[in-house]
Scaffold this active site. Structure first.
Site, PDB file in Angstrom:
ATOM      1  CD  GLU A   1      -1.767  -2.732  -4.444  1.00  0.00           C
ATOM      2  OE1 GLU A   1      -2.994  -2.918  -4.593  1.00  0.00           O
ATOM      3  OE2 GLU A   1      -1.288  -2.115  -3.478  1.00  0.00           O
TER       4      GLU A   1
ATOM      5  CB  SER B   1      -0.963  -0.034   1.195  1.00  0.00           C
ATOM      6  OG  SER B   1      -1.979   0.936   1.062  1.00  0.00           O
TER       7      SER B   1
ATOM      8  CG  HIS C   1      -4.959  -2.596  -1.117  1.00  0.00           C
ATOM      9  ND1 HIS C   1      -3.931  -2.159  -1.919  1.00  0.00           N
ATOM     10  CD2 HIS C   1      -4.969  -1.794  -0.033  1.00  0.00           C
ATOM     11  CE1 HIS C   1      -3.339  -1.120  -1.347  1.00  0.00           C
ATOM     12  NE2 HIS C   1      -3.949  -0.885  -0.206  1.00  0.00           N
TER      13      HIS C   1
END
Length: 340
Positions: A243, A110, A310
Site C-alpha cells: 500500500e 503504516s 491508509h
C-alpha cells in the site's frame, strides 16, 4: 517454517510507540482506545513512549528500542499494539535483538509495517498488518476492522476467512466524530489487472506492508527476502500486498522496479495493492498504468483497491500465512491458512 502467536481472551496488550507517539493534545484518543480494550476484557500495559511526541518521533531511538525490546521479551504480554505508525521506525533496527523476541503478535500498519516485515523475515514469526490501536476508540468497529480479534485468535493449523468491505472512507472527517470512528460512505470495489473484471484467484505466502517504508531495507540484512523464501517458506510462492501512503506514481514505479531488481518478486504469484490516498499522476502516468506494466513484466495477476492501508477499513493480513484471494464482481474473499 512460520510460527504463529495466539491471542487469548483476557491477555495483556502492550502499547508502545516505536515510531510516533501521541502528543498531549491527543492523549484522550489513546485513553479511549485503551479503555475500549479493557472493556473487552484485555489487560493493557502502556509504555512511556506512547504518551510523547517530538521531532517526528515518540522518543530517541535508544529509548524506543529498549521499550519495544522489553515488551517483546516480557512473557506476560501477548500482543504489541502501537498507537499508530509514524515516520522513523527504521532508526530502531540496529538497536533491536530480534533473536530474543518472543512469539507474540504485533499489530498495526503504516510505519509499523516495517517492524512487521522485518520480524517475519528474520524470525519466521507471523505478524499482523491491520488496524491501528487509535482507530479502535469508537463505541464499535465496522465488520472489516473488527475481524482483527478473530484473526489473531486463530489457532496454528486452522484457517480464517475475511471479506471485502461494503464501503470505505474516502477522507477523514475529524470534525464529525462517528461512533465507529470511520465514515464509510464510498462503495468498495476490488479491481484487477490482466484479467479485466473476470474472476481472479491468486494464492501464496502473504508478505508486504507500506511500500514507502519497507523499500528502505532493500539490500540490508533486514530485507533478505531470498533467505526467507528459501529457508522459511521452502520456496513457496509469495503473494505480495503493498500500500502506498505518500508516493507519486513515478516514485511508486521506481520503488517497484527497485524491488524487482533486488529479487523481491522472484517466485511471486501475484500482488495486491491497497487503496491509496496518494498515487498522484505524473504527466498523465496513473497508478493503473503502473499496475498494468508490472503485471505484464512479472506475468502475474494484480488486484488493486483492496482493503489495506491508509484508506480504511482494513482486512487483517498476516505475514507468513498461506492465503487464497478471490475477486469477482468487485468483491473479494481472503482465506488465510495458518500453516507452518
Amino acid at each position: 517454517m512460520i510460527t504463529y502467536p495466539f491471542l487469548d481472551k483476557g491477555a495483556t496488550i502492550g502499547v508502545t510507540a516505536p515510531s510516533s507517539g501521541v502528543s498531549v493534545g491527543l492523549h484522550n484518543l489513546l485513553k479511549q482506545a485503551c479503555d475500549r480494550l479493557e472493556q473487552r476484557g484485555y489487560g493493557v500495559a502502556v509504555g512511556e513512549t506512547a504518551w510523547t511526541q517530538e521531532k517526528a518521533k515518540s522518543a530517541p531511538a535508544i529509548k524506543r528500542a529498549k521499550e519495544l525490546q522489553d515488551m517483546m521479551e516480557n512473557d506476560q504480554i501477548s500482543l504489541i499494539f502501537p498507537p499508530w505508525g509514524g515516520e522513523l521506525f527504521i532508526e530502531l533496527l540496529a538497536n533491536l535483538d530480534f533473536s530474543k523476541f518472543e512469539n507474540k503478535w504485533i499489530l498495526g500498519y503504516s510505519d509499523t509495517s516495517l517492524l512487521l516485515f522485518v520480524v517475519t523475515l528474520k524470525r519466521g514469526i507471523a505478524t499482523a498488518h491491520g488496524t491501528n490501536l487509535i482507530d479502535l476508540r469508537g463505541e464499535f468497529s465496522d465488520d472489516t476492522t473488527a475481524m482483527w480479534e478473530k484473526v489473531l485468535s486463530t489457532k496454528a493449523g486452522s484457517s480464517i476467512v475475511q471479506y471485502s468491505s461494503a464501503a470505505y472512507q474516502k477522507e477523514w472527517q475529524h470534525d464529525k466524530p462517528s461512533p465507529c470512528v470511520f465514515h464509510l460512505n464510498e462503495q468498495t470495489e476490488w479491481k484487477s489487472i490482466a484479467a479485466g473484471q473476470a474472476p481472479v484467484k491468486v494464492e501464496g505466502r502473504l508478505l508486504g506492508g507500506c511500500i514507502d517504508v519497507i523499500r528502505h531495507v532493500i539490500g540490508t540484512p533486514y530485507g533478505d527476502v531470498r533467505h526467507f523464501q528459501e529457508n522459511v517458506i521452502q520456496n513457496e510462492p509469495i503473494l505480495w500486498y503493498l500500500e502506498n501512503c505518500e508516493l507519486s506514481t513515478a516514485d511508486l514505479r521506481r520503488s517497484l522496479v527497485q524491488m524487482k531488481l533486488a529479487g523481491w518478486f522472484a517466485n511471486c504469484s501475484g500482488i495486491l495493492f491497497g487503496r491509496s490516498p496518494a498515487n498522484t499522476p505524473v504527466d498523465g502516468y496513473t497508478a493503473e498504468d503502473v499496475y498494468q506494466e508490472l503485471s505484464e513484466e512479472l506475468q502475474v495477476p494484480i488486484i488493486y483497491d483492496v482493503d489495506c492501508g491508509h484508506v480504511p477499513p482494513q482486512i487483517t493480513f498476516i505475514n507468513g500465512t498461506y492465503a487464497e484471494v478471490e475477486v469477482a464482481d468487485g468483491k473479494g474473499v481472503v482465506t488465510q491458512h495458518f500453516k507452518p
